[in-house]
Scaffold this active site. Sequence first.
Site, PDB file in Angstrom:
ATOM      1  N   CYS A 128      50.655  24.510  57.532  1.00 41.78           N
ATOM      2  CA  CYS A 128      51.732  23.816  58.258  1.00 41.78           C
ATOM      3  C   CYS A 128      53.032  24.621  58.143  1.00 41.78           C
ATOM      4  O   CYS A 128      53.140  25.708  58.703  1.00 41.78           O
ATOM      5  CB  CYS A 128      51.884  22.390  57.737  1.00 41.78           C
ATOM      6  SG  CYS A 128      53.042  21.379  58.693  1.00 41.78           S
ATOM      7  N   ASP A 174      45.598  17.492  66.611  1.00 41.98           N
ATOM      8  CA  ASP A 174      46.816  18.094  66.061  1.00 41.98           C
ATOM      9  C   ASP A 174      47.907  18.097  67.109  1.00 41.98           C
ATOM     10  O   ASP A 174      47.820  18.798  68.117  1.00 41.98           O
ATOM     11  CB  ASP A 174      46.526  19.524  65.587  1.00 41.98           C
ATOM     12  CG  ASP A 174      47.595  20.054  64.650  1.00 41.98           C
ATOM     13  OD1 ASP A 174      48.773  19.723  64.848  1.00 41.98           O
ATOM     14  OD2 ASP A 174      47.247  20.793  63.715  1.00 41.98           O
ATOM     15  N   HIS A 207      45.532  17.416  61.717  1.00 42.15           N
ATOM     16  CA  HIS A 207      46.489  18.323  61.086  1.00 42.15           C
ATOM     17  C   HIS A 207      46.571  18.042  59.585  1.00 42.15           C
ATOM     18  O   HIS A 207      46.729  16.907  59.158  1.00 42.15           O
ATOM     19  CB  HIS A 207      47.861  18.100  61.735  1.00 42.15           C
ATOM     20  CG  HIS A 207      48.930  19.004  61.224  1.00 42.15           C
ATOM     21  ND1 HIS A 207      49.198  20.227  61.783  1.00 42.15           N
ATOM     22  CD2 HIS A 207      49.817  18.859  60.209  1.00 42.15           C
ATOM     23  CE1 HIS A 207      50.201  20.799  61.144  1.00 42.15           C
ATOM     24  NE2 HIS A 207      50.598  19.993  60.186  1.00 42.15           N
TER      25      HIS A 207
END
Length: 240
Positions: A128, A174, A207
């Site tokens: 991330c 995501d 995600h």
Amino acid sequence: MSSSQCFENPPTLSSTCGAGTVQEFGGLQTYITGSPDSKLAILLISDVFGYEAPNLRKLADKVASAGYLVVVPDFFYGDPIINFNDPTFDRDSWRKTHNTDKGYEDAKPVLTALKSRGVSAIGAAGFCWGGKVVAKLASSTDIQAAVVLHPGKITEDEIDDVKVPIAILGAEIDHTSPPEQLKEFGKKLSEKSEFDSFVKIFPGVAHGWSVRYNLEDESAVKSAEEAQLDMLNWFTKYVK
């Protein structure tokens, strides 16, 4: 880092988890694991929850067991996101203080410190927030290989600037880095014949799946371990 998904499934941070030790390294408090004499090193850059996340340190130990010296610096200087739902938490202020450009600059002394210890090849993986930092690091030959997992908002310019073998591992679900965008990045990277690239989208996961998984969820653990193995295989191939 611009989606609520970036803050889902937060880890319970622990300053004592992992088989390694915390030392100052390259100007940052850093979790270090693996052989101090290894000439091959891996830099892991966390998501917004920082370097005390147990799953991240568990992964660092796993990578170290493959023969690497692994460093996981605290790029947030003791100020990771602990509770996004806290009404006193100022998300915008935190993002300004801990932006990825600063993360990129802070990573450089860490790489220098590794090389000063005799390390001859370095791989970097980021999650991330950390994925965007790693994408920036991949614009130079300071590292030999990069892996980006469920990245923050990487730009086309950052992809155009990549100069080292890079693997991008994304989630089917995501909002921050949707599969369609990552596949487009893959097409752009495949046009660069001077280095290898790889894009893989993991089905049925969201995600953050590779480090923020539920240990009680067998399917989630399996998907996370598959991504982690892909990462390690990439480093085995290019960090040597």
